[in-house]
Design a protein around this motif. Structure first.
Motif, PDB file in Angstrom:
ATOM      1  N   PRO A 187      -8.517  18.341 -34.080  1.00 40.96           N
ATOM      2  CA  PRO A 187      -9.731  18.910 -34.668  1.00 40.96           C
ATOM      3  C   PRO A 187     -10.411  19.815 -33.637  1.00 40.96           C
ATOM      4  O   PRO A 187     -10.288  19.585 -32.430  1.00 40.96           O
ATOM      5  CB  PRO A 187     -10.610  17.684 -34.949  1.00 40.96           C
ATOM      6  N   THR A 188     -11.133  20.808 -34.114  1.00 39.60           N
ATOM      7  CA  THR A 188     -11.838  21.700 -33.195  1.00 39.60           C
ATOM      8  C   THR A 188     -12.795  20.922 -32.299  1.00 39.60           C
ATOM      9  O   THR A 188     -13.002  21.278 -31.130  1.00 39.60           O
ATOM     10  CB  THR A 188     -12.606  22.767 -33.993  1.00 39.60           C
ATOM     11  N   ALA A 189     -13.363  19.830 -32.819  1.00 38.74           N
ATOM     12  CA  ALA A 189     -14.351  19.047 -32.070  1.00 38.74           C
ATOM     13  C   ALA A 189     -13.720  18.061 -31.086  1.00 38.74           C
ATOM     14  O   ALA A 189     -14.441  17.345 -30.390  1.00 38.74           O
ATOM     15  CB  ALA A 189     -15.252  18.290 -33.037  1.00 38.74           C
ATOM     16  N   GLN A 190     -12.403  18.024 -31.006  1.00 41.65           N
ATOM     17  CA  GLN A 190     -11.723  17.068 -30.127  1.00 41.65           C
ATOM     18  C   GLN A 190     -10.878  17.816 -29.107  1.00 41.65           C
ATOM     19  O   GLN A 190     -10.004  18.604 -29.459  1.00 41.65           O
ATOM     20  CB  GLN A 190     -10.834  16.119 -30.942  1.00 41.65           C
ATOM     21  N   ALA A 191     -11.121  17.557 -27.822  1.00 39.89           N
ATOM     22  CA  ALA A 191     -10.384  18.228 -26.753  1.00 39.89           C
ATOM     23  C   ALA A 191      -9.306  17.340 -26.152  1.00 39.89           C
ATOM     24  O   ALA A 191      -8.324  17.838 -25.615  1.00 39.89           O
ATOM     25  CB  ALA A 191     -11.340  18.679 -25.648  1.00 39.89           C
ATOM     26  N   SER A 192      -9.472  16.030 -26.233  1.00 34.89           N
ATOM     27  CA  SER A 192      -8.491  15.089 -25.688  1.00 34.89           C
ATOM     28  C   SER A 192      -8.627  13.795 -26.472  1.00 34.89           C
ATOM     29  O   SER A 192      -9.449  13.691 -27.394  1.00 34.89           O
ATOM     30  CB  SER A 192      -8.745  14.825 -24.197  1.00 34.89           C
ATOM     31  N   ALA A 193      -7.849  12.803 -26.098  1.00 33.92           N
ATOM     32  CA  ALA A 193      -7.913  11.539 -26.817  1.00 33.92           C
ATOM     33  C   ALA A 193      -9.315  10.935 -26.786  1.00 33.92           C
ATOM     34  O   ALA A 193      -9.730  10.242 -27.713  1.00 33.92           O
ATOM     35  CB  ALA A 193      -6.907  10.549 -26.226  1.00 33.92           C
ATOM     36  N   ARG A 194     -10.075  11.227 -25.717  1.00 33.18           N
ATOM     37  CA  ARG A 194     -11.383  10.604 -25.545  1.00 33.18           C
ATOM     38  C   ARG A 194     -12.557  11.563 -25.735  1.00 33.18           C
ATOM     39  O   ARG A 194     -13.680  11.110 -25.943  1.00 33.18           O
ATOM     40  CB  ARG A 194     -11.478   9.993 -24.143  1.00 33.18           C
ATOM     41  N   ASP A 195     -12.324  12.851 -25.635  1.00 36.50           N
ATOM     42  CA  ASP A 195     -13.436  13.814 -25.637  1.00 36.50           C
ATOM     43  C   ASP A 195     -13.632  14.404 -27.024  1.00 36.50           C
ATOM     44  O   ASP A 195     -12.845  15.229 -27.491  1.00 36.50           O
ATOM     45  CB  ASP A 195     -13.141  14.937 -24.635  1.00 36.50           C
ATOM     46  N   VAL A 196     -14.720  13.966 -27.674  1.00 35.04           N
ATOM     47  CA  VAL A 196     -15.067  14.427 -29.019  1.00 35.04           C
ATOM     48  C   VAL A 196     -16.554  14.761 -29.026  1.00 35.04           C
ATOM     49  O   VAL A 196     -17.378  13.997 -28.523  1.00 35.04           O
ATOM     50  CB  VAL A 196     -14.793  13.337 -30.078  1.00 35.04           C
ATOM     51  N   VAL A 197     -16.893  15.930 -29.579  1.00 35.60           N
ATOM     52  CA  VAL A 197     -18.289  16.317 -29.713  1.00 35.60           C
ATOM     53  C   VAL A 197     -18.757  15.917 -31.111  1.00 35.60           C
ATOM     54  O   VAL A 197     -18.183  16.343 -32.112  1.00 35.60           O
ATOM     55  CB  VAL A 197     -18.481  17.828 -29.504  1.00 35.60           C
ATOM     56  N   ARG A 198     -19.804  15.086 -31.152  1.00 35.22           N
ATOM     57  CA  ARG A 198     -20.360  14.622 -32.430  1.00 35.22           C
ATOM     58  C   ARG A 198     -21.777  15.159 -32.576  1.00 35.22           C
ATOM     59  O   ARG A 198     -22.541  15.205 -31.614  1.00 35.22           O
ATOM     60  CB  ARG A 198     -20.363  13.091 -32.478  1.00 35.22           C
ATOM     61  N   ASN A 199     -22.134  15.486 -33.798  1.00 40.21           N
ATOM     62  CA  ASN A 199     -23.481  15.987 -34.065  1.00 40.21           C
ATOM     63  C   ASN A 199     -24.483  14.833 -34.097  1.00 40.21           C
ATOM     64  O   ASN A 199     -24.142  13.723 -34.450  1.00 40.21           O
ATOM     65  CB  ASN A 199     -23.520  16.701 -35.426  1.00 40.21           C
TER      66      ASN A 199
END
Length: 252
Positions: A240-252
């Motif tokens: 997903p665009t909001a996920q860079a790695s297994a652990r890094d996710v940007v949430r609103n």
């Protein structure tokens, strides 16, 4: 001549979406999974939209004898499998290794590693006999990285990634392509299974951002499967665009 796609884990999620997508692009289908009622529903849905032949195979990939017996018993016209999508897989639990539930480990190992091996062992000789075919393994970001609570699941997907590479080498002399697609966070039944039916916990996994959907992975499988004969896509990591790695996710 119409090609045949054999899709495991077709009772929901990515497998179901792959079946619909490959029917749309003109494949006949072998759809397999443990839940017969879901296979019946999927077959009916596809036949409303597309003119294709569908063979329903109720199958648990963890059961070695069942896998070999049912695939060996396919009618001859259905043994001409052009595409195998090894999609069946699951994660169960998020315990640290010292608190791990052995039954959860066994389910993941039996499905994600041994199931993939059993199906491939049964189908690949049919492809070798015809000197053509394509195997696509649905792996995971968990096969590239490890994250807290992922221990055994990540290990099984690392194994699937390694097996894909080994298959590619072994299939090379036989003109058989081997590919993998490794998704990040996809909103399917995956988290409901992982949290053992706890929908609230499963929903929290996808809160605050737009995850991938099963259709996104099916489109990727279609892309891999429809390249020209001289082109093989070895591996696609899709996030997903909001996920860079297994652990890094940007949430609103």
């Amino acid at each position: 001549m119409t090609k045949i796609a054999f899709i495991t884990g077709a009772t929901a999620g990515i497998g179901e979406a792959c079946a619909k997508k490959m029917a749309k692009v003109g494949y006949d289908l072998i759809i397999s999974g443990r839940r017969e009622e879901n296979l019946i529903r999927l077959k009916e849905e596809i036949l409303k939209e597309h003119q294709c032949n569908i063979y329903k195979l109720v199958l648990d990939v963890r059961q070695q004898e069942e896998v070999f017996e049912k695939i060996n018993s396919l009618p001859e016209e259905w043994k001409k499998i052009d595409l195998l999508v090894n999609n069946a897989g699951l994660a169960v639990g998020v315990s640290a290794i010292q608190d791990g539930i052995v039954d959860d480990w066994e389910r993941m190992i039996d499905t994600n590693i041994k199931g993939l091996l059993y199906i491939t062992r049964a189908v690949s000789p049919l492809m070798i006999e015809r000197k053509q075919g394509h195997i696509i393994n649905v792996t995971s970001i968990a096969g590239k990285e490890v994250y807290p609570g992922g221990n055994v699941y990540c290990a099984t997907k690392h194994a699937a990634d390694a097996l894909t590479k080994g298959m590619r080498i072994d299939m090379l002399p036989h003109n058989i392509k081997v590919s993998s697609v490794a998704p990040g966070m996809v909103e399917t039944e995956f988290s409901i299974v992982r949290f053992k039916g706890n929908k609230d916990k499963a929903d929290q996994v996808y809160n605050g951002f737009t995850p991938l959907y099963a259709e996104d992975i099916a489109e990727t499988v279609e892309f891999i499967a429809t390249r020209p004969a001289h082109v093989n896509i070895n591996d696609i990591l899709i996030m997903p665009t909001a996920q860079a790695s297994a652990r890094d996710v940007v949430r609103n």
